[in-house]
Design an enzyme around this catalytic site. Structure first.
Site, PDB file in Angstrom:
ATOM      1  N   SER A  22       0.822  -1.222   0.000  1.00  0.00           N
ATOM      2  CA  SER A  22       0.000   0.000   0.000  1.00  0.00           C
ATOM      3  C   SER A  22       0.851   1.266   0.000  1.00  0.00           C
ATOM      4  CB  SER A  22      -0.981   0.001   1.181  1.00  0.00           C
ATOM      5  OG  SER A  22      -0.304   0.183   2.393  1.00  0.00           O
ATOM      6  N   ARG A 100      12.754  -8.272   4.798  1.00  0.00           N
ATOM      7  CA  ARG A 100      13.981  -9.074   4.872  1.00  0.00           C
ATOM      8  C   ARG A 100      15.100  -8.195   5.408  1.00  0.00           C
ATOM      9  NH1 ARG A 100      13.620 -14.088   4.985  1.00  0.00           N
ATOM     10  NH2 ARG A 100      15.775 -14.304   4.288  1.00  0.00           N
ATOM     11  N   ILE A 101      15.939  -8.782   6.248  1.00  0.00           N
ATOM     12  CA  ILE A 101      17.114  -8.046   6.707  1.00  0.00           C
ATOM     13  C   ILE A 101      18.132  -8.046   5.572  1.00  0.00           C
ATOM     14  CG2 ILE A 101      19.066  -8.117   8.316  1.00  0.00           C
ATOM     15  CD1 ILE A 101      17.077  -9.193  10.420  1.00  0.00           C
ATOM     16  N   HIS A 118       9.295   2.829   8.350  1.00  0.00           N
ATOM     17  CA  HIS A 118       9.124   1.958   9.503  1.00  0.00           C
ATOM     18  C   HIS A 118       7.926   2.466  10.314  1.00  0.00           C
ATOM     19  CE1 HIS A 118      10.159  -0.823  12.660  1.00  0.00           C
ATOM     20  NE2 HIS A 118      10.058   0.166  13.530  1.00  0.00           N
ATOM     21  N   GLU A 183       1.615   6.922   7.144  1.00  0.00           N
ATOM     22  CA  GLU A 183       2.696   6.455   6.249  1.00  0.00           C
ATOM     23  C   GLU A 183       2.418   6.901   4.820  1.00  0.00           C
ATOM     24  OE1 GLU A 183       3.955   2.316   6.614  1.00  0.00           O
ATOM     25  OE2 GLU A 183       3.076   2.220   8.610  1.00  0.00           O
TER      26      GLU A 183
HETATM   27  C1  GAR Z   1       4.097  -0.820   6.622  1.00  0.00           C
HETATM   28  O1  GAR Z   1       3.402  -0.557   7.812  1.00  0.00           O
HETATM   29  C2  GAR Z   1       5.575  -0.535   6.782  1.00  0.00           C
HETATM   30  O2  GAR Z   1       5.832   0.576   7.610  1.00  0.00           O
HETATM   31  C3  GAR Z   1       6.064  -1.805   7.442  1.00  0.00           C
HETATM   32  O3  GAR Z   1       5.388  -2.824   6.747  1.00  0.00           O
HETATM   33  C4  GAR Z   1       4.107  -2.318   6.326  1.00  0.00           C
HETATM   34  C5  GAR Z   1       3.977  -2.597   4.851  1.00  0.00           C
HETATM   35  O4  GAR Z   1       2.701  -2.244   4.369  1.00  0.00           O
HETATM   36  N1  GAR Z   1       7.495  -1.944   7.347  1.00  0.00           N
HETATM   37  C6  GAR Z   1       8.247  -2.431   8.319  1.00  0.00           C
HETATM   38  O5  GAR Z   1       7.806  -2.869   9.358  1.00  0.00           O
HETATM   39  C7  GAR Z   1       9.755  -2.414   8.031  1.00  0.00           C
HETATM   40  N2  GAR Z   1      10.498  -2.501   9.256  1.00  0.00           N
HETATM   41  P1  GAR Z   1       2.442  -2.085   2.828  1.00  0.00           P
HETATM   42  O6  GAR Z   1       2.968  -3.359   2.174  1.00  0.00           O
HETATM   43  O7  GAR Z   1       0.957  -1.980   2.696  1.00  0.00           O
HETATM   44  O8  GAR Z   1       3.156  -0.859   2.347  1.00  0.00           O
END
Ligand code: GAR
Length: 218
Positions: A22, A100-101, A118, A183
């Site tokens: 998203s 992934r790290i 994040h 975000e």
């Molecule tokens: C988001 O909340 C992003 O901040 C998080 O994964 C989600 C992805 O959502 N990322 C992390 O936690 C990285 N450390 P999306 O696939 O709908 O963009």
């Protein structure tokens, strides 16, 4: 009149995702709405089932799966990623829910053109389950951070943050939804700042020229 963007050419973005995508969608839709001079040269997911690949295809953006399970080591997976990203051409690599790290070698390769989002107000709550941990800690504010990626999980110079209130009735789901909406506001904004050449990394800080608030309270 010749614009700066014309002189330097159209910049290209490659996005890495693991699932829903998203944030990627928010960036692409903002770019379309605001008519950015940018080319989304590709999206790469580490699993073929990632929903965000469908959105990419619907927009005519080349979509690839490079399954991490097919590689024996993090180094060999990251080497395959580097090869694909370079083949696509990327002035900027956007991590958008890429779970992934990454190896130090990958991070060094793209240093200064690798950004991440994040779901927490870093340096608070790096890692997983940020919303549950914010609730457990009794935080009154929570949010999201866009940052340049340096070695270390969820570390690196912060480009911008959005904070949202934690409400008494919140559970992890309602808080996650409020943070995700934030975000979707800050990630396109941070990408645009990068594309416009407005960001400068000074030590562990990011400066924006001309100055603009790097913390949005929602
Ligand atoms: C988001 O909340 C992003 O901040 C998080 O994964 C989600 C992805 O959502 N990322 C992390 O936690 C990285 N450390 P999306 O696939 O709908 O963009």
């Amino acid at each position: 009149m010749v614009t700066i963007n014309y002189i330097v050419g159209m910049l290209s973005i490659v996005t890495l995702i693991s699932g829903r995508g998203s944030n990627f969608e928010a960036i692409v839709k903002t770019a379309q709405k605001e008519r950015w001079l940018v080319k989304f040269t590709g999206v790469i997911a580490n699993q073929a089932t990632a929903k965000g690949l469908d959105f990419a295809r619907s927009q005519g953006i080349p979509a690839f799966a490079i399954e991490h399970r097919d590689y024996l080591s993090r180094e060999s997976f990251d080497a395959a990623l580097i090869q694909q990203i370079e083949a696509l051409g990327a002035n900027l690599v956007v991590l958008a829910g890429f779970m992934r790290i990454l190896t130090p070698g990958f991070i060094r390769h793209f240093e200064g053109r690798l950004i991440n989002i994040h779901p927490a107000l870093l340096p608070a709550f790096p890692g997983l389950h940020t919303h549950e941990r914010a609730l457990e800690a009794g935080a009154t504010e929570h949010g999201a951070t866009v940052h340049f990626v340096s070695e270390g999980v969820d570390e690196g110079p912060i480009i911008c943050q959005a904070s949202v209130p934690v409400l008494p009735e919140d559970d992890a789901n309602s808080l996650a939804a409020r943070v995700l909406a934030a975000e979707h506001q800050i990630y396109p904004r941070a990408v645009k700042w990068f594309l416009d050449g407005r960001l400068r990394i000074v030590g562990n800080q990011v400066q924006i020229q001309p100055p603009e608030s790097q913390l949005i309270k929602l």
